[in-house]
Design an enzyme around this catalytic site. Structure first.
Site, PDB file in Angstrom:
ATOM      1  N   GLN A 277       3.625   6.937  -1.158  1.00 23.27           N
ATOM      2  CA  GLN A 277       3.258   6.069  -0.039  1.00 23.27           C
ATOM      3  C   GLN A 277       4.325   5.975   1.046  1.00 23.27           C
ATOM      4  OE1 GLN A 277       4.218   2.793   1.051  1.00 23.27           O
ATOM      5  NE2 GLN A 277       2.358   1.882   1.902  1.00 23.27           N
ATOM      6  N   GLU A 278       5.561   5.666   0.675  1.00 26.60           N
ATOM      7  CA  GLU A 278       6.600   5.497   1.696  1.00 26.60           C
ATOM      8  C   GLU A 278       6.916   6.803   2.408  1.00 26.60           C
ATOM      9  OE1 GLU A 278      10.662   4.323   0.528  1.00 26.60           O
ATOM     10  OE2 GLU A 278      10.711   3.171   2.404  1.00 26.60           O
ATOM     11  N   GLU A 279       7.080   7.879   1.647  1.00 27.02           N
ATOM     12  CA  GLU A 279       7.413   9.154   2.271  1.00 27.02           C
ATOM     13  C   GLU A 279       6.301   9.628   3.200  1.00 27.02           C
ATOM     14  OE1 GLU A 279       9.741   8.996  -1.599  1.00 27.02           O
ATOM     15  OE2 GLU A 279       7.713   8.524  -0.959  1.00 27.02           O
TER      16      GLU A 279
ATOM     17  N   ASP B 200       5.229  -1.310   3.745  1.00 21.29           N
ATOM     18  CA  ASP B 200       5.796  -0.051   3.252  1.00 21.29           C
ATOM     19  C   ASP B 200       6.294  -0.304   1.843  1.00 21.29           C
ATOM     20  OD1 ASP B 200       7.416   2.152   2.632  1.00 21.29           O
ATOM     21  OD2 ASP B 200       8.961   1.624   4.095  1.00 21.29           O
TER      22      ASP B 200
ATOM     23  N   ILE C 199      -3.963   1.143   4.197  1.00 23.15           N
ATOM     24  CA  ILE C 199      -3.136   0.167   4.905  1.00 23.15           C
ATOM     25  C   ILE C 199      -2.920   0.597   6.353  1.00 23.15           C
ATOM     26  CG2 ILE C 199      -0.820  -0.823   5.043  1.00 23.15           C
ATOM     27  CD1 ILE C 199      -0.724  -0.660   1.962  1.00 23.15           C
ATOM     28  N   GLU C 200      -2.562   1.877   6.544  1.00 27.77           N
ATOM     29  CA  GLU C 200      -2.180   2.319   7.880  1.00 27.77           C
ATOM     30  C   GLU C 200      -3.374   2.490   8.815  1.00 27.77           C
ATOM     31  OE1 GLU C 200      -2.482   6.208   5.483  1.00 27.77           O
ATOM     32  OE2 GLU C 200      -1.977   4.106   5.154  1.00 27.77           O
TER      33      GLU C 200
ATOM     34  N   TRP D  40       1.615  -2.495  -4.602  1.00 27.61           N
ATOM     35  CA  TRP D  40       3.062  -2.436  -4.373  1.00 27.61           C
ATOM     36  C   TRP D  40       3.803  -2.330  -5.715  1.00 27.61           C
ATOM     37  CZ3 TRP D  40       6.329  -7.273  -4.542  1.00 27.61           C
ATOM     38  CH2 TRP D  40       7.649  -7.035  -4.165  1.00 27.61           C
ATOM     39  N   GLY D  41       4.629  -1.306  -5.859  1.00 28.30           N
ATOM     40  CA  GLY D  41       5.443  -1.168  -7.065  1.00 28.30           C
ATOM     41  C   GLY D  41       4.682  -0.765  -8.304  1.00 28.30           C
ATOM     42  N   CYS D  42       3.484  -0.173  -8.152  1.00 27.69           N
ATOM     43  CA  CYS D  42       2.617   0.073  -9.311  1.00 27.69           C
ATOM     44  C   CYS D  42       2.483   1.539  -9.691  1.00 27.69           C
ATOM     45  CB  CYS D  42       1.231  -0.513  -9.059  1.00 27.69           C
ATOM     46  SG  CYS D  42       1.232  -2.297  -8.859  1.00 27.69           S
ATOM     47  N   GLY D  43       3.323   2.405  -9.169  1.00 29.12           N
ATOM     48  CA  GLY D  43       3.273   3.809  -9.534  1.00 29.12           C
ATOM     49  C   GLY D  43       4.407   4.142 -10.470  1.00 29.12           C
ATOM     50  N   ALA D  44       5.338   4.961  -9.984  1.00 26.76           N
ATOM     51  CA  ALA D  44       6.499   5.346 -10.791  1.00 26.76           C
ATOM     52  C   ALA D  44       7.380   4.146 -11.129  1.00 26.76           C
ATOM     53  CB  ALA D  44       7.319   6.399 -10.048  1.00 26.76           C
TER      54      ALA D  44
END
Length: 589
Positions: free
Chosen positions: A382-384, A365, A354-355, A495-499
């Site tokens: 990703q966010e961190e 994000d 993405i980045e 998006w939202g697909c990990g933990a």
């Protein structure tokens, strides 16, 4: 509150800093300073646009042309990455920098518009619930213990901070122990709670060729002490339910972050439900500096590299960054069950990030509702990682209250300072990054990031209900919603697909629908998941070919959720469900 519940997404390994700079940008005059803005103000015209990377689009088309797909032929290629609308292609000329009751600007607008110079805006100290309580405020005090014949009593906290950091700034070289001693002098109540073992171990194990930190700590202390000079106007809080923005210079941000490193911000060291800032993320760096881990080592390499750049006169950045809290009112939400919009452009690839390859697009994000997630703790996904590569994002934790379901945070102009490889335990700082982006007429780098938080499902099956689907649709729409026709298309992924346990196919479909309703194209990076890439491309092609509206797809999701509930423990594949909904002839796609 836990800052470490950020969404775990597999970020692809990036082996070198070179990958961050597409070939099309090589050798270009990267005018990454305010002289470009002065030129624009004086009539030299818009800076040359920064072309989007074309190679990923070509890769996407080649993959589509050679793979096995529908009706025994190639899967539909979708569009190329260069076919999407990018920020530099929007010819965004915003006119003069302006401020309003809800849009605060902490530099002198008149001087900037006239001369292009970044001068702090004059103001008065505000010690209220509507603004950040600053460490240099006359109202910030601490109790000094009795010694000798002097009675104990309150003293201005900034006097103590100035004495300690001033002594640190005068040193030619300072140790981690010197930093700890200074910080604890004005945070005495945390003497038995805070540990600086991560910082102490870090400076001992870093290779000698990279260990510039003894000389850096005094420079950082000097930067922190410039707070009264650099930030003269109160920093407003971006509070829940209130659409507002704050624009800061990059120098102001560096000063605020230096104060965060030295833990000077008052009333920000507890997460108790009764604390004044209980609805805000942590900002002081005490949690990052303590409790050693290998993750902390790599985080500190990234953070201290940022301070190394911003404390050097020749390399400190000269621009603005805008942080905007956006809220969607109930009256502006989409009626998903009657939305007639059809699917928009889609670029999808299992390669790229993405980045990097989403440069010039609105970059998503995968946020925690507590902005920044575990960036100052143990989180490292990703966010961190995004916040570590772009440390200016960390300052948003100072003034951004926890996001509600109808809110997002939009950041325009943040700079990338570092490269990286890996994710989680395999994350490594991979050296400096030279940001190739041009600036807009507000001196902001042409990078726009939107933080949207997905719902966290303890059990994967909990997401298959229309209450959760509608919530995610509204959240994605809040982030994707256009303010004007020139806004760029969106770069996103799993998006939202990990933990957070999101279903990648469901989350991709939700984002397709939100982008359609927002009338934006989508670049979707699957982070190495080739099966998702192929399935999403085929499904999108079918939806476009059949002229499927958001309304019809919403009804299909209602049926899909009912099928999931009825299936017991077995899982229903969403893409297959959609294809079979159009008849047996489509089920093999």
């Amino acid at each position: 509150m836990s800052g470490d519940i950020s969404d775990s997404h597999v970020t692809p390994v990036r082996a070198s800093a070179a990958e961050l700079d597409p070939p099309e940008m090589a050798g270009r005059d990267h005018r990454n300073n305010s002289s470009q803005v002065r030129g624009l103000l004086q009539g030299e015209g818009q800076a040359p646009p920064c072309s989007p990377p074309s190679s990923p689009g070509a890769v996407g088309r080649r993959r589509g042309e050679t793979g096995e797909g529908a009706r025994g032929g190639a899967p539909p290629p979708g569009c190329g990455l260069a076919d999407l609308k990018h920020l530099p292609h929007s010819t965004e000329r915003r006119g003069h920098l302006t401020f309003s009751r809800t849009d605060a600007v902490l530099v002198n607008v008149e001087v900037f518009n006239r001369e292009g110079r970044l001068v702090p805006q004059q103001g008065v100290d505000v010690w209220t619930s509507s603004a950040v309580k600053m460490p240099c405020s006359p109202s910030s005090s601490m109790v000094k213990s009795a010694s000798g014949f002097k009675a104990a009593g309150p003293v201005r906290r900034w006097e103590v901070i100035s004495k300690q950091l001033g002594a640190l700034a005068r040193k030619t070289a300072a140790s981690a122990e010197d930093v700890e001693a200074a910080v604890m002098k004005y945070n005495p109540k945390y003497k038995d709670q805070w540990s600086f073992d991560a910082l102490r171990r870090f400076v001992k194990i870093v290779p000698e060729t990279e260990n510039y930190f003894p000389k850096l700590f005094p420079k950082m202390a000097a930067l922190a002490l410039r707070l009264p000079d650099y930030v003269k106007k109160s920093v407003p809080l971006l509070r829940r339910g209130e659409a507002a923005s704050v624009t800061l210079s990059q120098v102001q941000i560096s000063c605020l972050l230096a104060n965060a490193f030295f833990c000077t911000f008052p009333h920000r060291n507890t997460t108790s439900s009764t604390a004044e800032y209980h609805g805000y993320p942590s900002i002081n760096f005490n949690s990052l500096l303590g409790q050693w881990s290998e993750r902390k080592k790599e985080k500190l390499r990234a953070v201290l590299h940022y301070f190394h750049v911003v404390t050097e006169e020749k390399s400190k950045p000269e621009g603005l960054v805008t942080f905007e809290r956006r809220c969607v009112r109930d009256s502006d939400l989409v009626n998903w069950g009657s939305c007639k919009d059809k699917m928009n452009k889609l670029y999808v690839s299992s390669h790229g990030t993405i980045e990097t390859h989403g440069t010039g697009l609105l970059q998503v994000d995968f946020a925690s509702s507590w902005i920044g997630g575990g960036v100052l703790g143990s989180g490292l996904v990703q966010e961190e990682i995004l916040f570590l590569m772009n440390p200016e994002l960390i300052v948003s934790r100072l003034f951004t209250e926890k996001l509600a379901d109808n809110e997002c945070l939009m950041v325009t102009g943040s700079q990338q300072f570092s490269s990286y490889s890996g994710f989680g335990d395999s994350f490594e700082w991979a050296g400096p990054h030279q940001d190739p982006l041009f600036r807009d007429t507000w001196a902001r780098l042409q990078r726009r990031i939107v933080a949207i938080d997905a719902e966290h499902f303890k059990q994967r099956r909990d997401q298959y209900n229309m209450i959760s689907v509608r919530r995610e649709l509204n959240k994605a729409f809040c982030g994707f919603r256009r303010r004007d026709v020139d806004e760029p298309d969106v770069a996103t992924g799993k998006w939202g697909c990990g933990a957070f346990n999101g279903d990648p196919q469901l989350k991709a479909t939700i984002q397709l629908m939100a982008a359609a309703a927002a009338r934006r194209g989508l670049a979707f990076f699957t982070f190495g998941d080739e099966e998702l890439e192929l399935g999403l491309r085929r499904t999108h092609h079918l939806l476009v070919e059949e002229g499927v509206t958001v309304e019809k797809l919403f009804r299909l999701l209602e049926d899909f959720c009912a099928a999931q509930q009825a299936s017991g423990r077995s899982h229903v594949d969403l893409f297959h469900f959609i294809r079979t909904s159009f008849g047996p002839s489509r089920s093999h796609l």
